[in-house]
Design an enzyme around this catalytic site. Structure first.
Site, PDB file in Angstrom:
ATOM      1  N   TYR B 442      39.317  42.673  39.012  1.00  0.00           N
ATOM      2  CA  TYR B 442      40.376  41.866  38.388  1.00  0.00           C
ATOM      3  C   TYR B 442      41.609  41.695  39.279  1.00  0.00           C
ATOM      4  O   TYR B 442      41.700  42.290  40.324  1.00  0.00           O
ATOM      5  CB  TYR B 442      40.702  42.317  36.962  1.00  0.00           C
ATOM      6  N   GLU B 443      42.488  40.828  38.841  1.00  0.00           N
ATOM      7  CA  GLU B 443      43.646  40.424  39.670  1.00  0.00           C
ATOM      8  C   GLU B 443      43.226  39.811  41.006  1.00  0.00           C
ATOM      9  O   GLU B 443      43.892  40.011  42.022  1.00  0.00           O
ATOM     10  CB  GLU B 443      44.580  41.617  39.924  1.00  0.00           C
ATOM     11  N   GLY B 444      42.142  39.046  40.980  1.00  0.00           N
ATOM     12  CA  GLY B 444      41.599  38.475  42.221  1.00  0.00           C
ATOM     13  C   GLY B 444      40.621  39.461  42.807  1.00  0.00           C
ATOM     14  O   GLY B 444      41.017  40.551  43.233  1.00  0.00           O
TER      15      GLY B 444
END
Lengths: 590, 590
Positions: B442-444
């Protein structure tokens, strides 16, 4: 959903590990290429169509314990029945007792498929096969006649009872005790933990093989005996009779393989109320020689666990690849279609997918080569048999450890490729990541495998055996070079470099034996095993690519050689120069 | 159980990342070394004594959804209350709205500790902090005055609503729509998935930040606007009033972080029966400029996720080390005590433990250095500010990806050290392995971080910024050499070699930009990021070891340099020479 890669498996068996040539040479007179293909196809069909669809329900429901009885997940008992009736349990069982007596390579190939369908399902039969082998090799004719036909057919299943809370890797610390009874049988008392399929509802009887100590046994591993302890004592007709004094007191809540019951087994605690306490056991082999009997099954069990690694890696690769073809996000270089590109077109995703695929292929090649050596040791006699047995012994720790490490790595990459969906249990990628994690631990941790490789296997034949093996791999590198195919890029040179690293690290470790630098050898064992496997894997993929000349196989081999095998240089350095800094830093560990 | 490594954290902050020197230089006038230590100690106490004991119950019970309401695990609501009353939510919040306005380094250090106590617990406040930041930077004064005091104190929590089923990494594909209402507010309609802490019972109100499209918005990412959508619309006194038309329709069954509710949020579906459908939203920033607002919080959210990696690695290391000191198996070289040796004395176990410890220390150094750059960018002005902002931008993808990969690797080794017990959920090692797996996603995803590093960050300043950074790291290698301490072994030379690899790979990738070889740059991004982090990590540990001269720190740095950093050579090769074989093999992927 898993679809058995029958073609890749046949390729690895025949063209890399040597089954094709061995059949041609007449080493396995009962086997033809057609029969091999038929067995693989049919096993693949069963694994994909029957086993795999029940994997998720097994993970969700798990095995459940109530009143010392374990209920398996919905549909699993029926699945086992169909599997057994299909003759799959008997595949590599001894012909004398109803088995098909096929070479281990085929048993191992089928095992890969069962495990890829569901590792939790495949575990039970794996343990049974190990028990069959120990009984066949070491038990009396009477025990064999009574138990083997039922265990080979799968009517009864078997277990291995080694571990106790204080005795995991170190069996010298075992406490379970055995007492001689007047009738030549024994009474077993004690607790065993982590017993896979120790209790379940698949079969009417369960045959436990239990390590225990006699009262007058010497201390340590030379005082351990092996006993056969059935859940129900067979009656005069060989049917399950009186309940024996053994029961499952609890099952573990585990990270993965939820449908495989991991049992704490209690022996001789008075569970069978109508008799004196003490589980009735029958000696297998000689008193105090139990560890040797266990070793028989442990070698093959190690390879079987290695297959779990190959299987999980293959299953994870298939899932991730299917997802990457389907899922669309962003723009990929060169993508000219409408909307978002399938993520399989992103180079970074391709790197992940190819890493999965190449590590899986290398693991498979190593594991099947190990199985081939075992088969050849059985098929041959004299020096040739010894040569192949040495080869099997050399490759067993590598075939256990590398594929199981790869299973964890590849399952982890598989979750990653799924993005956020990979973290959702429903998707199935996470279950593989959970299941995979036990394989580097049980049947001797991968650290113990590495130590076995370095301490016991490298000195074989005064070091000549491993040198000969590396020589064979060098011929593969040479064949890549000699092929003159430009598609190989710098593959030949990269394989050679990896083998140079293997050679140097091997010589260093052999030197440690003679120089008394055991600490350095132990410290370098794990990086050495990885180095060994990467170099061997690269050479094996090269061998296969040269044999097939298929563009896909050449390209995958090249990817392995140019992108993954380069790690060997750092691993060599770690083996040869890493021990001092490790010893210094370890002072702070307490 | 987790015990905050306050000394190691202070060391990394002060002596590696530069906080000590910056305080001396007066960059943070409100901060003294004593205050730093007091905050770290107190946060460490809370994380170890209050948060950590509730981690397992959170994992077992998870967050539960019934009738659109989420109930948190037993004791968690009370834990959050104590945490908030302790002032921890306000630690790095803006002073104007009740925060303590401390440098981000301290916020990040505390975040490490909360996450090590329980990653699921720390996630909620992490999202709230991100929302606070976006509102502070971009919202109207009115919205700020109404929402920020409550969010900084933690009375209300915040969320980020980006993802939709078809729009994960590619936000251009967003479909959630916003309509202008007559009163200057907006009505939001759509579905968002994977919304962390989208619903829970910690607070009376929840403030959602939602990306959506206006009807007349341009296509793609330039047509996205950001809206503030409270669960309850504040009344005249700012207290939670009418229920807004947003609700949680389901929560995910996840591999890990079970106590962090991952919600599907439905906007504008008529959940609030007493009003027209449409969730009332307030514009944050300008119409169609929503992505820029989100980027504000995303950079810091990336570092926050990086801290989860450091935290899990630290927690896993502590558990594994404690187990290895306690657990006895077999004979270890040099062990002269009675019975079996603690497994911490086996060199192979030591290698695993030191690998965990060294990777954790390197991850921490990188993450704190990134936080320091952000702090300096705020503390300085003009060119200096721009220099430090460039540094923060350069290090952010590395500080997100490397520690989260390390978190997974180290948690996996942690399970391994526990042997069979590691696979049993009760032990706690497995939960870390499960929790860790989301952070690289997550978060890229970490692949996206690597591409960001290569494509957007390396060209900064015409390539001069990264060159200057590598130059600074070379000074660290030089300092190791110049120290002339024999305890460093070949550390200086190894760090230099890693930096040579980094230099070569960096130049190659910068060349790809100018030569139009973007495919090669994209293909090499992931190995490049790893190479960058290993080289930087080695230099940072060297910097710290020279500064402290403590034998343990020198030995750990040496272990990293001589046993782990050598991987950079193969990584450089993969970056520079790996793309062709990758592209060839990828043809078979479809």
């Amino acid at each position: 959903m898993y679809r058995a890669p029958v073609e890749d498996i046949a390729f690895a068996l025949n063209d890399i590990a040597g089954l094709g040539a061995a059949i041609e040479d007449g080493a396995f007179p009962d086997l033809t290429p057609d029969l091999v293909e038929a067995i693989l196809s049919e096993a693949g069909r069963f694994a994909g169509e029957e086993v795999a669809p029940l994997a998720m329900i097994g993970d969700e429901q798990g095995a459940r314990l109530q009143d010392a009885a374990v209920t398996m997940p919905e549909g699993w008992k029926e699945l086992y029945r169909r599997w057994r009736e299909g003759g799959w349990n008997a595949l590599s069982g001894p012909g004398e007792f109803g088995g098909q007596g096929l070479p281990q390579m085929l048993g191992v190939a089928a095992l890969e498929m069962w495990n890829a369908g569901s590792m939790a399902f495949a575990l039970g039969p794996t343990l049974t096969m190990g028990a069959v082998e120990a009984i066949e090799k070491h038990a009396s004719e009477e025990l064999k006649a009574l138990y083997l036909p039922r265990m080979v057919s799968g009517e009864w299943m078997g277990t291995m009872n080694l571990t106790e809370p204080q005795a995991g890797s170190d069996l010298a610390a075992l406490r379970t005790r055995a007492e001689r009874a007047d009738d030549g049988t024994y009474r077993i008392f004690g607790q065993k933990i982590f017993i896979t399929f120790g209790e379940h509802d698949f079969t009417d009887n369960i045959v436990h093989l239990v390590l225990a100590r006699l009262p007058d046994a010497p201390a340590g591993t030379r005082g351990i005996s092996l006993f056969l302890v059935p859940k129900f004592l067979p009656d005069g007709e060989g049917n399950p009779g009186a309940r024996n004094d053994v029961f499952c007191s609890s099952i573990e809540e585990k990270l993965g393989i939820h449908a495989s019951p991991t049992c704490t087994m209690i022996y001789g605690d008075g569970f069978a109320k109508d008799r004196e306490p003490g589980a009735v056991g029958f000696l297998v082999g000689e008193e105090n020689k139990g560890l040797a009997c266990m070793f028989t099954m442990m070698n093959n069990a190690r390879l079987a666990v290695g297959m779990q690694g190959v299987a999980i890696a293959e299953a994870a690769w298939q899932r991730a690849h299917a997802y990457a073809v389907d899922r669309r996000q962003g723009k990929a270089p060169g993508f000219t279609g409408e909307g978002m590109a399938p993520i399989v077109l992103h180079p970074d995703v391709q790197r992940n997918l190819l890493t999965m695929k190449a590590l899986t292929a290398a693991s498979r090649a190593i594991a099947y080569s190990c199985a081939h050596a075992t088969d050849m040791a059985r098929a041959k006699a004299g020096d040739a048999a010894r040569h192949w047995q040495d080869r099997a012994n050399l490759l067993t720790p590598v075939a256990k450890a590398f594929p199981t490490d790869v299973g964890v790595e590849v399952a982890s990459i598989g979750v990653q490729i799924h993005g956020g969906m990979g973290f959702i249990e429903e998707t199935g990628a996470a279950a593989l990541y959970r299941d995979a994690r036990i394989a580097p631990i049980y049947e001797g941790t991968n650290g113990i495998q590495a130590i076995d490789l370095v301490v016991r296997k490298l000195p074989t034949g005064g070091g000549d055996h491993v040198a000969g093996y590396i020589g064979e791999l060098r011929a593969d590198a040479e064949a890549v070079r000699a092929s003159n195919l430009p598609e190989f890029g710098r593959t030949g040179e990269k394989i050679s470099a990896a083998l140079d690293d293997l050679d140097a690290a091997t010589r260093f470790l052999q030197g440690c034996h003679t120089d008394g630098k055991m600490h350095a050898a132990l410290a370098g064992a794990t990086p050495y095993l990885r180095l060994f496997a990467l170099a061997a894997g690269a050479a094996y993929l090269g061998r296969g690519a040269v044999a097939s000349k298929a563009p896909d196989r050449i390209a995958l081999c090249r990817f392995f050689a140019e992108n993954l095998a380069g790690e060997t240089a750092a691993l060599r350095e770690r083996v040869i120069d890493g021990a001092d800094s490790l010893a210094e830093a370890a002072k702070a560990l307490g």
